[in-house]
Scaffold this motif. Structure first.
Motif, PDB file in Angstrom:
ATOM      1  N   LEU A  86       0.992  -1.181   0.108  1.00 26.35           N
ATOM      2  CA  LEU A  86       0.026  -0.049   0.014  1.00 26.35           C
ATOM      3  C   LEU A  86       0.902   1.346   0.025  1.00 26.35           C
ATOM      4  N   GLY A  89       2.832   1.486  -3.311  1.00 26.99           N
ATOM      5  CA  GLY A  89       1.989   1.958  -4.450  1.00 26.99           C
ATOM      6  C   GLY A  89       1.564   3.470  -4.276  1.00 26.99           C
ATOM      7  N   THR A  90       1.411   3.934  -3.187  1.00 24.32           N
ATOM      8  CA  THR A  90       0.958   5.454  -2.864  1.00 24.32           C
ATOM      9  C   THR A  90       2.158   6.192  -3.279  1.00 24.32           C
ATOM     10  N   TYR A  93       2.433   6.351  -7.158  1.00 26.07           N
ATOM     11  CA  TYR A  93       1.397   6.942  -7.898  1.00 26.07           C
ATOM     12  C   TYR A  93       2.096   8.537  -7.514  1.00 26.07           C
ATOM     13  N   ASN A 110      -1.537  15.927   3.706  1.00 27.49           N
ATOM     14  CA  ASN A 110      -2.121  14.637   4.544  1.00 27.49           C
ATOM     15  C   ASN A 110      -1.065  13.793   4.957  1.00 27.49           C
ATOM     16  N   LEU A 114      -0.291  12.777   8.844  1.00 18.93           N
ATOM     17  CA  LEU A 114      -0.520  11.511   9.326  1.00 18.93           C
ATOM     18  C   LEU A 114       0.615  10.852  10.147  1.00 18.93           C
ATOM     19  N   LEU A 125      -8.192   4.503  16.529  1.00 25.93           N
ATOM     20  CA  LEU A 125      -8.887   4.145  15.222  1.00 25.93           C
ATOM     21  C   LEU A 125      -9.021   2.724  15.081  1.00 25.93           C
TER      22      LEU A 125
ATOM     23  N   LEU B  37      -3.220   2.321  -8.379  1.00 21.44           N
ATOM     24  CA  LEU B  37      -2.295   2.846  -7.452  1.00 21.44           C
ATOM     25  C   LEU B  37      -2.802   4.230  -6.803  1.00 21.44           C
ATOM     26  N   ALA B  38      -3.861   4.770  -7.708  1.00 19.55           N
ATOM     27  CA  ALA B  38      -4.585   6.021  -7.116  1.00 19.55           C
ATOM     28  C   ALA B  38      -5.359   5.497  -6.100  1.00 19.55           C
ATOM     29  N   ALA B  40      -4.677   3.270  -3.968  1.00 17.13           N
ATOM     30  CA  ALA B  40      -3.845   3.322  -2.971  1.00 17.13           C
ATOM     31  C   ALA B  40      -3.523   4.666  -2.294  1.00 17.13           C
ATOM     32  N   ALA B  41      -3.198   5.605  -3.195  1.00 15.91           N
ATOM     33  CA  ALA B  41      -2.871   7.250  -2.581  1.00 15.91           C
ATOM     34  C   ALA B  41      -4.390   7.673  -1.748  1.00 15.91           C
ATOM     35  N   THR B  42      -5.309   7.398  -2.263  1.00 13.69           N
ATOM     36  CA  THR B  42      -6.545   7.934  -1.572  1.00 13.69           C
ATOM     37  C   THR B  42      -7.044   7.254  -0.307  1.00 13.69           C
ATOM     38  N   PHE B  43      -6.345   6.002   0.031  1.00 17.89           N
ATOM     39  CA  PHE B  43      -6.309   5.495   1.092  1.00 17.89           C
ATOM     40  C   PHE B  43      -5.868   6.261   2.390  1.00 17.89           C
ATOM     41  N   SER B  44      -5.015   7.035   2.219  1.00 21.90           N
ATOM     42  CA  SER B  44      -4.356   8.085   3.352  1.00 21.90           C
ATOM     43  C   SER B  44      -5.340   9.163   3.578  1.00 21.90           C
ATOM     44  N   ILE B  45      -5.993   9.750   2.443  1.00 25.51           N
ATOM     45  CA  ILE B  45      -7.166  10.480   2.898  1.00 25.51           C
ATOM     46  C   ILE B  45      -8.176   9.693   3.659  1.00 25.51           C
ATOM     47  N   VAL B  47      -8.110   7.370   5.785  1.00 25.30           N
ATOM     48  CA  VAL B  47      -7.722   7.159   7.168  1.00 25.30           C
ATOM     49  C   VAL B  47      -7.849   8.570   7.992  1.00 25.30           C
ATOM     50  N   THR B  48      -7.146   9.655   7.276  1.00 22.96           N
ATOM     51  CA  THR B  48      -7.531  10.732   7.983  1.00 22.96           C
ATOM     52  C   THR B  48      -8.865  11.080   8.392  1.00 22.96           C
ATOM     53  N   THR B  50     -11.439   9.137   8.614  1.00 18.23           N
ATOM     54  CA  THR B  50     -12.002   8.052   9.681  1.00 18.23           C
ATOM     55  C   THR B  50     -11.527   8.580  11.040  1.00 18.23           C
ATOM     56  N   ILE B  51     -10.301   8.824  11.327  1.00 24.65           N
ATOM     57  CA  ILE B  51      -9.738   9.372  12.615  1.00 24.65           C
ATOM     58  C   ILE B  51     -10.720  10.546  12.925  1.00 24.65           C
ATOM     59  N   VAL B  54     -14.210   9.216  13.934  1.00 26.07           N
ATOM     60  CA  VAL B  54     -14.230   8.406  15.182  1.00 26.07           C
ATOM     61  C   VAL B  54     -14.185   9.366  16.171  1.00 26.07           C
TER      62      VAL B  54
END
Lengths: 311, 331
Positions: A86, A89-90, A93, A110, A114, A125, B37-38, B40-45, B47-48, B50-51, B54
């Protein structure tokens, strides 16, 4: 401007500052030495094969670390298997494909943010998203959905509860920004002429990445990944929140097993009032430091031997 | 009429980066890869987000409890959710505990780390670097729970040996006398923990200052001290300040050291010998199993977590702003 100083004053200043530097530097090395020696001193006596092979016990002389040791292996394996693909990959990209748009700038900022989030917040979380799944499958310890036999390797339940899977995924969140940032740095260190060469031969962007950039960046990526994994091995606060078990007699046998990890076992023993457990904590720290040193050693080796200068 | 230039296709064979494929297959595969890949990159957004969700949701649930209010959270000077008949939820004792430990750690690690960085970047030869850099890397890699153990088992007993000498110092209400848990011990251990962060980030900033600046200062007759402290450090100041902020935010968010060595009593004090509780220490205590899930104490730890998140987030943002805004560009 300050008033003009005589040559002797300036030379004295120069000398005094050098001594200050040496003092500060030696303090750092001294701190490391005291830490290592004091822990070795305390932990050496109780460190033997039985300690490595025994399960938890109420008596210090019978207690060992086999359960948290395997817990660490399971949790870190899950963490690495998810975080590395992950994260890499990020980074690929962001570095190789994304145009510099507003969106990628937000993603970049971001990720830096993090990286600064305290690990215990990731614990919260992980507890909510993985262990409880937002209460979507019922609350409490009882599983909402179960698949397979609880004794078999392929047992799965939702929500995950305080299991090795929940723990590993939580640690994944902690190290993901570190993996991304170090991979980005490794990719940035590859000279653009290499990419230009591949592109000029008619390769597509992906072919360039897969065939040229990525192989050249592998040593850098591996060094960063190993350092991120060694962070994961030593991390304990998020797993404390997710809820690791304190008194376990069996090593994990599937993704839904209860777990403890080595740093939490150290924490637990250090908190007890009996001095016998403090010695055990010191012994466990020695084991932990040996594992970490091995990881760091591999990282240094890769950096020194595999990293060939490009251009 | 074709839009794709046909002369590109035979060129692919020259690259030897895979078997020749039709342009359509290649394009499809490419799009699939870039797409994943894109994602995967969006996953970090994700995560933020969701933090934030929550923390916000659970904090609101905390403030819905009858004897809790936002006014008390920021207005009361007492935090005693576990002991006593009357529960008080004022965040300030936890914030002051965090601040006390952080200030101790920072006053130790920031000067030492900066000086070590100056030494490494401006003075040390390759032989010294070959010893010093690995030592600092090992310090950086030591798990925080180990520092906590070190504070509890080594630093605290050493400090307690000072108690007879310190008798009579401090006020009768808060004497300077070290107990089994105290802020100074945790602060010192935390200082050792953040020292490598300060040092390596400051060194990066110092090394990024171009050589020509140093050469110019030497040519004007400056000593090495003049060059390092009056030319190189000011030129690298934005990076150094950012390194300081990052280290401080790491200290504020650190859990295991304070959970082991600082104690579990939240109180408003500046006495380094006193037992204090930090925000992270409280969260570790609650999530470590001291309160049943769903109770007001349990829920309060989410509000503490949200406060902690806001503070560290702010520090990170300020650090990034300073890096961007005040960076000196040479070349």
């Amino acid at each position: 401007m300050a008033a003009a100083r005589s040559a002797s004053t300036r030379l004295f200043q120069n000398r005094a500052f050098l001594w200050l530097c040496l003092l500060a530097t030696n303090l750092a090395v001294l701190a490391l030495a005291i830490l290592v020696v004091s822990i070795l001193w305390q932990g050496w006596g109780t460190l033997d094969w039985d300690f490595l092979r025994s399960t938890a016990s109420r008596k210090p002389e019978n207690a060992g670390i086999i359960v948290p040791l395997w817990g660490s292996v399971w949790v870190c394996a899950i963490c690495g298997l998810v975080a590395l693909p992950l994260g890499v990959g990020t980074a690929i990209y962001l570095e190789e494909f994304a145009r510099r748009t507003r969106f990628t700038r937000i993603v970049q900022t971001n990720i830096l943010n993090l990286a600064g989030v305290p690990s215990i917040v990731y614990g919260i979380l992980g507890l909510t998203a993985f262990a409880r799944m937002f209460g979507a499958f019922g609350s409490g310890a009882d599983a909402g959905i179960e698949l397979g036999d609880p004794e078999s390797l392929f047992y799965l339940r939702l929500p995950f509860g305080s299991s090795v899977l929940a723990g590993g995924l939580t640690l994944m969140l902690v190290i993901l920004p570190i993996v991304i940032i170090s991979t980005q740095e490794a990719l940035r260190a590859i000279p653009p002429s290499l990419r230009a060469g591949a592109l000029a031969l008619g390769a597509t962007t992906w072919q360039t990445v897969w065939g040229m950039t990525l192989p050249a960046a592998v040593p850098g990526i591996m060094t960063g990944s190993i350092l991120a994994m060694s962070r994961a091995i030593g991390e304990s606060a998020p797993l404390l929140v997710v809820g690791s078990a304190l008194f376990l007699l069996a090593t994990p046998n599937n993704l839904m097993s209860d777990f403890s990890v080595l740093p939490l076992q150290i924490f637990n023993w250090a908190q007890r009032p009996q001095a016998g457990f403090h010695d055990l904590a010191a012994s466990a720290i020695v084991v932990q430091l040996v594992v970490l040193l091995a990881f760091n050693g591999v990282a240094v080796f890769i950096r020194q031997k595999l990293q060939k200068p490009l251009l | 009429m074709t839009t794709a230039p046909s002369n590109l296709t035979p060129m692919t064979d020259l690259t030897r980066l895979g078997r020749p494929k039709s342009v359509a297959v290649r394009k499809f595969r490419e799009r699939l890869i870039v797409g994943s890949l894109a994602v995967a990159a969006t996953f970090s957004i994700f995560v933020t987000t969701t933090i934030l969700v929550v923390l916000a949701r659970e904090t609101i649930l905390f403030f819905r409890f009858p004897d809790v209010s936002l006014g008390e959270f920021f207005g009361s000077l007492e935090w005693n959710p576990l002991l006593g008949a009357e529960k008080h939820f004022g965040i300030w004792p936890l914030v002051s505990g965090t601040l006390l430990v952080t200030v101790i750690a920072a006053s130790l690690a920031l000067p030492l780390g900066l000086i070590t960085a100056i030494y490494l970047s401006e003075y040390a030869g390759s032989r010294v670097r070959a010893v010093l850099k690995p030592a600092l890397e090992i310090l950086a890699g030591i798990p925080t729970v180990v520092y906590g153990f070190f504070a509890l088992m080594f630093i605290t007993p050493v400090l307690q040996k000072l108690n007879p000498t310190l008798e009579g110092i401090g006020t009768p209400e808060s004497p300077i006398s070290f107990g089994g848990y105290n802020a100074l011990s945790a602060g010192i251990a935390m200082g050792i923990m953040i020292l490598p962060i300060v040092c390596s980030l400051s060194e990066d900033a110092l090394r990024a200052v171009p050589r020509s600046l140093r050469d110019g200062a030497f040519a004007l007759g400056g000593t090495r001290f003049d060059v390092s402290v009056k030319v190189v450090v000011p030129a690298a100041l934005s990076g150094i300040v950012a390194a300081f902020l990052l280290a401080i935010s790491r200290a504020i968010g650190e859990t295991m050291i304070v959970a082991l060595a600082a104690g579990g009593m939240a109180r408003l004090t500046a006495n380094p010998a006193a037992e204090v509780q930090t925000m992270t220490g409280y969260m570790a205590q609650i999530f470590g199993g001291d309160a049943p899930a769903g109770s007001v104490e349990y829920q309060s730890s989410y509000a503490v977590g949200a406060t902690l998140f806001c503070i560290t987030f702010l520090l990170t943002m300020v650090g990034q702003y300073i890096l961007r805004r005040f960076r000196e560009e040479y070349d």
